[in-house]
Design an enzyme around this catalytic site. Structure first.
Site, PDB file in Angstrom:
ATOM      1  N   HIS A  31     -33.608 -15.506  -7.941  1.00  0.00           N
ATOM      2  CA  HIS A  31     -34.502 -14.369  -8.174  1.00  0.00           C
ATOM      3  C   HIS A  31     -35.547 -14.709  -9.229  1.00  0.00           C
ATOM      4  O   HIS A  31     -35.279 -14.579 -10.430  1.00  0.00           O
ATOM      5  CB  HIS A  31     -33.675 -13.166  -8.624  1.00  0.00           C
ATOM      6  CG  HIS A  31     -32.614 -12.768  -7.655  1.00  0.00           C
ATOM      7  ND1 HIS A  31     -31.431 -13.457  -7.533  1.00  0.00           N
ATOM      8  CD2 HIS A  31     -32.565 -11.763  -6.746  1.00  0.00           C
ATOM      9  CE1 HIS A  31     -30.692 -12.884  -6.589  1.00  0.00           C
ATOM     10  NE2 HIS A  31     -31.354 -11.863  -6.100  1.00  0.00           N
ATOM     11  N   HIS A 262     -38.921 -10.626  -5.609  1.00  0.00           N
ATOM     12  CA  HIS A 262     -37.614 -10.279  -6.170  1.00  0.00           C
ATOM     13  C   HIS A 262     -36.562 -11.382  -6.002  1.00  0.00           C
ATOM     14  O   HIS A 262     -36.011 -11.867  -6.987  1.00  0.00           O
ATOM     15  CB  HIS A 262     -37.091  -8.977  -5.549  1.00  0.00           C
ATOM     16  CG  HIS A 262     -35.617  -8.791  -5.725  1.00  0.00           C
ATOM     17  ND1 HIS A 262     -35.071  -8.262  -6.864  1.00  0.00           N
ATOM     18  CD2 HIS A 262     -34.567  -9.117  -4.919  1.00  0.00           C
ATOM     19  CE1 HIS A 262     -33.758  -8.256  -6.747  1.00  0.00           C
ATOM     20  NE2 HIS A 262     -33.421  -8.758  -5.583  1.00  0.00           N
ATOM     21  N   GLU A 411     -14.358   7.547 -15.805  1.00  0.00           N
ATOM     22  CA  GLU A 411     -13.419   6.434 -15.638  1.00  0.00           C
ATOM     23  C   GLU A 411     -14.150   5.095 -15.582  1.00  0.00           C
ATOM     24  O   GLU A 411     -13.710   4.099 -16.162  1.00  0.00           O
ATOM     25  CB  GLU A 411     -12.589   6.613 -14.358  1.00  0.00           C
ATOM     26  CG  GLU A 411     -11.690   7.834 -14.343  1.00  0.00           C
ATOM     27  CD  GLU A 411     -12.418   9.111 -13.937  1.00  0.00           C
ATOM     28  OE1 GLU A 411     -13.612   9.035 -13.567  1.00  0.00           O
ATOM     29  OE2 GLU A 411     -11.810  10.198 -13.987  1.00  0.00           O
ATOM     30  N   HIS A 473      -4.579  13.415  -5.146  1.00  0.00           N
ATOM     31  CA  HIS A 473      -4.193  12.844  -6.432  1.00  0.00           C
ATOM     32  C   HIS A 473      -3.016  11.863  -6.325  1.00  0.00           C
ATOM     33  O   HIS A 473      -2.651  11.240  -7.306  1.00  0.00           O
ATOM     34  CB  HIS A 473      -3.804  13.966  -7.407  1.00  0.00           C
ATOM     35  CG  HIS A 473      -4.980  14.692  -7.986  1.00  0.00           C
ATOM     36  ND1 HIS A 473      -6.004  15.175  -7.201  1.00  0.00           N
ATOM     37  CD2 HIS A 473      -5.310  15.000  -9.270  1.00  0.00           C
ATOM     38  CE1 HIS A 473      -6.905  15.756  -7.979  1.00  0.00           C
ATOM     39  NE2 HIS A 473      -6.513  15.663  -9.229  1.00  0.00           N
TER      40      HIS A 473
HETATM   41  C1  LIG Z   1     -23.721  -2.830  -7.579  1.00  0.00           C
HETATM   42  C2  LIG Z   1     -24.748  -3.687  -6.927  1.00  0.00           C
HETATM   43  N1  LIG Z   1     -25.304  -3.297  -5.774  1.00  0.00           N
HETATM   44  C3  LIG Z   1     -26.204  -4.073  -5.145  1.00  0.00           C
HETATM   45  C4  LIG Z   1     -26.576  -5.273  -5.678  1.00  0.00           C
HETATM   46  C5  LIG Z   1     -27.540  -6.181  -4.938  1.00  0.00           C
HETATM   47  N2  LIG Z   1     -28.845  -6.185  -5.628  1.00  0.00           N
HETATM   48  C6  LIG Z   1     -29.196  -7.175  -6.443  1.00  0.00           C
HETATM   49  S1  LIG Z   1     -30.655  -6.872  -7.210  1.00  0.00           S
HETATM   50  C7  LIG Z   1     -30.827  -5.405  -6.427  1.00  0.00           C
HETATM   51  C8  LIG Z   1     -31.963  -4.456  -6.717  1.00  0.00           C
HETATM   52  C9  LIG Z   1     -33.134  -5.069  -7.260  1.00  0.00           C
HETATM   53  O1  LIG Z   1     -33.968  -4.150  -7.878  1.00  0.00           O
HETATM   54  P1  LIG Z   1     -34.137  -4.147  -9.445  1.00  0.00           P
HETATM   55  O2  LIG Z   1     -32.875  -3.763 -10.076  1.00  0.00           O
HETATM   56  O3  LIG Z   1     -35.315  -3.309  -9.728  1.00  0.00           O
HETATM   57  O4  LIG Z   1     -34.429  -5.640  -9.818  1.00  0.00           O
HETATM   58  P2  LIG Z   1     -35.816  -6.427  -9.661  1.00  0.00           P
HETATM   59  O5  LIG Z   1     -36.287  -6.187  -8.262  1.00  0.00           O
HETATM   60  O6  LIG Z   1     -36.721  -5.848 -10.659  1.00  0.00           O
HETATM   61  O7  LIG Z   1     -35.465  -7.839  -9.895  1.00  0.00           O
HETATM   62  C10 LIG Z   1     -29.762  -5.180  -5.574  1.00  0.00           C
HETATM   63  C11 LIG Z   1     -29.636  -3.970  -4.720  1.00  0.00           C
HETATM   64  C12 LIG Z   1     -25.979  -5.659  -6.897  1.00  0.00           C
HETATM   65  N3  LIG Z   1     -26.267  -6.806  -7.481  1.00  0.00           N
HETATM   66  N4  LIG Z   1     -25.103  -4.835  -7.504  1.00  0.00           N
END
Ligand SMILES: Cc1ncc(C[n+]2csc(CCOP(=O)(O)OP(=O)(O)O)c2C)c(N)n1
Length: 665
Positions: A31, A262, A411, A473
């Site tokens: 990334h 990204h 939690e 539960h």
């Molecule tokens: C709990 C979780 N869900 C999904 C992902 C997969 N994932 C990695 S980055 C991302 C989203 C990217 O958007 P952002 O947080 O704005 O990061 P940027 O594009 O700015 O690098 C996702 C959905 C993850 N790493 N963790």
């Protein structure tokens, strides 16, 4: 800022961008967008603000930096290399995302020196940082601000703030007024699917403010503005969120500002154009000598402060220094074993027919006097989880020495905060909820297991035995599912003695977390021996031998069903069948014993029956796929617990019947 300063800053920030682009390009995976977009924020933090000494990333009084958006790992690896962290060389950056490298896809604190916590599942880093900031305050209250006085910085992305856990975390931090927690939000308006506007419309600044934070917006590419905002944050009496408006993939001419920046390599052409744009010269992974020199100087800038800290630390009494060091290293107190043994002996002298959740409280009363570092808490189920000892004081902004955390109904936030408390150092911690809500905490529990953090989850109301609250539960599959988790130990003790032994195991194991699955209903005290040996520590042991000859039947059971096994053994004896009872407080521990030990405990009786008020999954390892299982294969039901047990056929009579069928058959 003079133009010279700005030019210098840009060069430093662009070094991060260059390395991030090169690392991802070489791996053909990763990334680049976040490191390129957040490079200015990171450069301000690491060259102007943070207290750290790159030569010793474990210095206890360093500021913590948590890259919550772990997918931007190249940012962190580039920083570790540029600042001169031991063990992070250019070659390591070239091995980005390769097997066994120090630069795995997402930061892993057990692979890479200088990585404070393992991140990747979005939201976890932010919520973990809350625990770090709590631990900082607790430790300072105990050892003084001369030796504990640091900030926790978080770089969080849109995804971190969208995840539900973020809300639990920021609400908890706001409530606790964790003013030394500073979150920098990489506000780039882009996620994987495209612009954030397609899925999110939250005013994050307003949200944080509503949770008791200071929050403000800055231009995330203006280093002076970023620094000024951080300086304001440092003086605040509240935690601060700084929304840093940035451009994802900053510098990449075609991809910047779009989701294309990204999560994939830029490609040779775009990479070259970006480098040209940013004025980065030289080949892949090349950092100009003057730029590297400036970075290395920044990495050394805290060495003086570190040395001063060492002198101040040296002024503490020998006893205090030794205690600080033991605590930071999670050293088990020498007196723990003795305290547990004395407690077990007291139980033999005055047996307690109590629920194991109550037995856990009794064990805690015995343990806390010898373990001042134990921080307990509950997600609003204190009277049910029995996690609070009589002498405990709540941890609040006014009582930072308090060792009991009121997590509220959070939690997930609790489990993540416990990761942070443990990672920070100085404390061991445990927290309570109902076992069925382990599912609400699981992602953080999984990270605790992955990181090897010795946390104790006190999970009560561990079966249909909770009765009237009903199937919502009543855990059925939770125990089996937690047993599946690598490096997670699950104990389901049968009585007060086993509960004490389970606590002992959990606290003596400093390499991973433990779940204590505890009953709501009262249970007889079955154990009649109390020696220094922790009989539960092998996962299973013979509680009652067969009488009058070789065993024809072995009854295996955990927790509240051991009582049922004992009663079934009696019924079988009346029918002339010899049965032994093996208590299995930890099935997966039993299965992990070497073959000879396991075989000796399991024994050779031709009929093997397991009894557990949960699903069968996992028990075949003990009883074989031809063994009989008395337990659950559906969700539970609401009703008085004794009737519920009857309804699902988990009774001594049903066990005896199953045994007779096999014995005769
Ligand atoms: C709990 C979780 N869900 C999904 C992902 C997969 N994932 C990695 S980055 C991302 C989203 C990217 O958007 P952002 O947080 O704005 O990061 P940027 O594009 O700015 O690098 C996702 C959905 C993850 N790493 N963790």
């Amino acid at each position: 800022m003079t133009t010279i300063d700005r030019a210098r800053h840009d060069k430093l920030a662009n070094a991060i961008r260059g390395l991030a682009m090169d690392g991802v390009e070489q791996a053909k995976s990763g990334h680049p967008g976040l490191p390129m977009g957040a490079a200015d924020v990171a450069t301000v933090l690491f060259t102007r603000v943070m207290k750290y000494d790159a030569a010793d990333p474990r210095w206890p009084d360093r500021d913590r930096f948590v890259l919550s958006a772990g997918h931007g790992s190249m940012l962190l690896y580039a920083l570790l290399y540029l600042t001169g962290t031991p063990g992070m060389e250019l070659d390591d950056l070239k091995k980005f995302r390769q097997l066994e490298s120090k630069t795995p896809g997402h930061p892993e604190n057990f692979m890479t020196l200088g990585v404070e916590t393992t991140t990747g599942p979005l939201g976890q880093g932010l919520a973990t940082a809350v625990g770090m900031a709590m631990a900082e305050r607790m430790l300072a209250a105990e050892f003084g601000r001369k030796v504990v006085d640091h900030y926790t910085y978080v770089l969080a992305s849109d995804g971190d703030l969208m995840e539900g856990i973020s809300h639990e975390a920021i609400a908890l931090a706001g409530h606790q007024k964790l003013n030394k927690l500073i979150v920098l939000w990489d506000d780039n308006g882009i996620s994987i699917d495209g612009p954030l506007s397609i899925s999110d419309n939250v005013d994050q600044v307003a949200r944080f403010k509503a949770c008791g934070w200071r929050a403000e917006r800055v231009d995330g590419h203006d280093p002076d503005a970023i620094e000024a905002a951080i300086r304001r944050a440092q003086k605040s009496s509240k935690p601060t969120m700084i929304a840093c408006k940035t451009i994802i993939g900053f510098g990449a001419p075609k991809k910047q500002g779009t989701s294309k920046a990204h999560g994939e390599a830029l490609g040779a052409e775009e990479l070259a154009a970006a480098k040209k744009n940013l004025g980065i010269t030289g080949g892949a992974f090349e950092v100009a000598a003057d730029v590297l020199k400036a970075w290395r100087e920044a990495g050394k800038a805290g060495a003086n402060e570190h040395a001063n800290w060492r002198s101040r630390f040296g002024l503490l009494s020998d006893r205090k220094r030794a205690e600080f060091e033991r605590r930071l290293a999670h050293g088990v107190p020498a007196r723990l074993g003795k305290a547990i043994l004395a407690h077990k002996k007291a139980l033999i002298a005055a047996p307690q027919a109590v629920a194991t959740r109550k037995a856990s409280e009794l064990a805690l009363e015995a343990i806390t006097p010898v373990m001042p570092e134990l921080v307990m808490g509950s997600a609003d189920l204190t009277p049910s989880n029995n996690t609070r000892t009589k002498a405990a004081e709540d941890f609040t902004p006014k009582t930072p020495k308090g060792r009991y955390v009121r997590y509220g109904i959070r939690e997930h936030g609790m489990a993540a905060a416990m990761n942070g408390i443990t990672l920070h150092g100085g404390f061991r911690t445990g927290g309570g909820t109902f076992l069925v809500f382990a599912d609400y905490a699981r992602p953080s529990m999984r990270l605790a297991a992955l990181m090897g953090l010795p946390i104790v989850y006190v999970m009560t109301h561990d079966s249909i035995g909770l009765g009237e609250d009903g199937p919502t539960h009543q855990p059925v599959e939770q125990i089996a599912s937690l047993r599946c988790m690598p490096n997670m130990h699950v104990f389901r003790p049968a009585d007060a003695i086993e509960t004490a032994e389970a606590w002992q195991f959990a606290l003596e194991n400093t390499k991973g977390p433990t779940v204590l699955a505890l009953s709501r209903q009262n249970l007889p005290q079955l154990r009649t021996d109390a020696t220094a040996t922790n009989r539960s520590a092998k996962g299973g042991y013979e509680l009652l031998a067969a009488e009058g000859g070789k065993a024809q039947v072995t009854l295996f059971a955990s927790g509240s069903e051991v009582e049922i096994a004992v009663a079934a053994r009696k019924l079988l004896a009346e029918k002339g069948v010899r049965a032994r009872v093996v208590s299995v407080p930890s099935l997966e521990l039993l299965l992990a014993q070497d073959e000879a030990t396991r075989a000796a405990i399991i024994g050779t009786a031709p009929v093997k029956i397991a009894i557990e008020a949960g699903v069968r999954f996992g028990w075949d390892g003990v009883i074989g796929d031809d063994g009989a299982f008395v337990g659950m294969s559906s969700f539970g039901a609401s009703g008085p617990y004794k009737e519920v047990y009857k309804h699902f056929g988990i009774t001594p009579e049903a066990v005896a019947d199953a045994a007779m069928k096999r014995h005769n058959g």
